[in-house]
Motif scaffolding. Structure first.
Motif, short mmCIF file in Angstrom:
data_model
loop_
_atom_site.label_atom_id
_atom_site.label_comp_id
_atom_site.label_asym_id
_atom_site.label_seq_id
_atom_site.Cartn_x
_atom_site.Cartn_y
_atom_site.Cartn_z
N ALA A 148 -7.41 15.57 0.77
CA ALA A 148 -8.81 15.17 0.71
C ALA A 148 -9.13 14.51 -0.63
O ALA A 148 -9.89 13.52 -0.69
N SER A 149 -8.56 15.02 -1.72
CA SER A 149 -8.78 14.43 -3.03
C SER A 149 -8.21 13.02 -3.10
O SER A 149 -8.85 12.09 -3.62
N ARG A 150 -7.03 12.84 -2.53
CA ARG A 150 -6.40 11.50 -2.54
C ARG A 150 -7.19 10.54 -1.66
O ARG A 150 -7.38 9.38 -2.02
N ARG A 151 -7.64 10.98 -0.52
CA ARG A 151 -8.42 10.11 0.38
C ARG A 151 -9.76 9.76 -0.26
O ARG A 151 -10.29 8.66 -0.05
N LYS A 152 -10.32 10.67 -1.05
CA LYS A 152 -11.57 10.38 -1.73
C LYS A 152 -11.37 9.23 -2.71
O LYS A 152 -12.24 8.36 -2.86
N ARG A 153 -10.23 9.21 -3.39
CA ARG A 153 -9.95 8.15 -4.35
C ARG A 153 -9.53 6.85 -3.66
O ARG A 153 -9.71 5.77 -4.21
N PHE A 154 -8.96 6.98 -2.46
CA PHE A 154 -8.50 5.81 -1.71
C PHE A 154 -9.05 5.88 -0.28
O PHE A 154 -8.32 6.17 0.66
N PRO A 155 -10.34 5.64 -0.11
CA PRO A 155 -10.98 5.84 1.21
C PRO A 155 -10.47 4.89 2.28
O PRO A 155 -10.66 5.16 3.47
N ASP A 156 -9.81 3.79 1.90
CA ASP A 156 -9.29 2.85 2.90
C ASP A 156 -7.90 3.22 3.37
O ASP A 156 -7.35 2.57 4.27
N ALA A 157 -7.28 4.24 2.78
CA ALA A 157 -5.90 4.61 3.15
C ALA A 157 -5.87 5.30 4.51
O ALA A 157 -6.62 6.26 4.74
N ASN A 158 -5.01 4.84 5.39
CA ASN A 158 -4.86 5.45 6.70
C ASN A 158 -3.60 6.31 6.81
O ASN A 158 -3.52 7.17 7.68
N ALA A 159 -2.60 6.03 5.96
CA ALA A 159 -1.36 6.80 6.01
C ALA A 159 -0.76 6.87 4.61
O ALA A 159 -1.07 6.05 3.74
N GLU A 160 0.11 7.86 4.41
CA GLU A 160 0.74 8.10 3.11
C GLU A 160 2.26 8.05 3.26
O GLU A 160 2.82 8.69 4.16
N ASP A 161 2.92 7.27 2.38
CA ASP A 161 4.38 7.26 2.35
C ASP A 161 4.85 7.30 0.90
O ASP A 161 4.06 7.47 -0.02
N MET A 162 6.18 7.13 0.69
CA MET A 162 6.73 7.20 -0.66
C MET A 162 7.63 6.01 -0.99
O MET A 162 8.31 6.04 -2.02
N GLU A 163 7.62 4.97 -0.15
CA GLU A 163 8.49 3.82 -0.41
C GLU A 163 7.82 2.46 -0.23
O GLU A 163 8.30 1.45 -0.73
N GLY A 164 6.72 2.40 0.51
CA GLY A 164 6.16 1.12 0.93
C GLY A 164 5.83 0.17 -0.21
O GLY A 164 6.23 -0.99 -0.21
N PHE A 165 5.07 0.64 -1.21
CA PHE A 165 4.68 -0.24 -2.31
C PHE A 165 5.90 -0.70 -3.09
O PHE A 165 5.97 -1.85 -3.55
N ALA A 166 6.88 0.17 -3.25
CA ALA A 166 8.09 -0.16 -4.00
C ALA A 166 8.86 -1.29 -3.33
O ALA A 166 9.28 -2.26 -3.98
N VAL A 167 9.05 -1.20 -2.02
CA VAL A 167 9.75 -2.25 -1.29
C VAL A 167 8.91 -3.53 -1.28
O VAL A 167 9.44 -4.63 -1.39
N ALA A 168 7.59 -3.37 -1.17
CA ALA A 168 6.71 -4.54 -1.19
C ALA A 168 6.81 -5.29 -2.52
O ALA A 168 6.78 -6.52 -2.56
#
Length: 222
Positions: A148-168
């Motif tokens: 909930a804390s993370r979604r509050k900071r990133f209200p547009d986020a629909n899913a959470e992963d650990m590699e996507g931004f790095a590969v992007a």
């Protein structure tokens, strides 16, 4: 080489190898990119240099922030990926690099400037909608309160992963189109793996990724 397929873990790789149906087995390279953003960035850069692909597809499982938009067991591709964890502070006091006025990458030699958000090549793939923002974190949410804390900071986020931004980031610097497909295995913050739907999430991801590989990826509008 047309398609470079990246998969974070051996568990995901084993199931995806059986379920994917690419247009041609001779025109793909399917490789592990590693778990977490550091391994994924380094490995993706290495593999892009080795294979010189026309496009890259990252496939794996993820948690959902929104069970109505991204229900457990479904699969989604994304419009963009955001990064959480590079900046100052933790939790509700965290301030991202872009908010501080810093870029994660800036080079005077005409390289792209990269902040905390990277678009994905999801604009015009016929018949396959995109599901908004994928949030990449160094550490997954470990409770409903953390989610909930993370979604509050990133209200547009629909899913959470650990590699996507790095590969992007690796693809962006190399000038290679990327799409990310994540099968939803659990709700963000749920650490009870006995209740996760990993198999269904991977099957759904394989089905969606197969469709993407059989279609042209046209550029998103600038």
């Amino acid at each position: 080489m047309t398609n470079l397929i990246l998969v974070p873990t051996p568990m995901e790789m084993e199931q995806l190898q059986e379920a994917l149906d690419p247009p041609s087995r001779t025109d793909i390279a399917m490789q592990l990119c590693g778990f977490g953003p550091i391994a994924a960035a380094a490995r993706a850069s290495n593999l892009i240099s080795r294979y010189q692909p026309a496009r890259v597809l990252l496939i794996g499982i993820a948690g959902t922030f929104d069970v109505n938009h991204c229900p457990v067991g479904s699969a989604h591709r994304f419009t963009q990926t955001r990064c959480d964890g590079i900046g100052v502070g933790t939790g509700d006091s965290f301030i991202g690099a872009s908010q501080l006025g810093w870029l994660q990458f800036k080079d005077a030699d005409a390289q792209p400037e990269i902040g905390d958000v990277l678009p994905l090549d999801s604009g015009f793939v016929s018949g396959i909608p995109a599901s908004g923002t994928l949030l990449t974190c160094c550490s997954a949410s470990d409770s409903a309160e953390a989610a909930a804390s993370r979604r509050k900071r990133f209200p547009d986020a629909n899913a959470e992963d650990m590699e996507g931004f790095a590969v992007a980031m690796a693809c962006n610097l190399a000038g290679v189109p990327l799409q990310i497909v994540r099968g939803i295995s659990n709700e963000v913050g749920d650490r009870n793996r006995d209740g996760w739907e990993i198999d269904q999430g991977i099957r759904s991801a394989a089905e969606l990724a197969t469709k993407l590989m059989h279609r042209a990826w046209l550029p998103s509008p600038s």
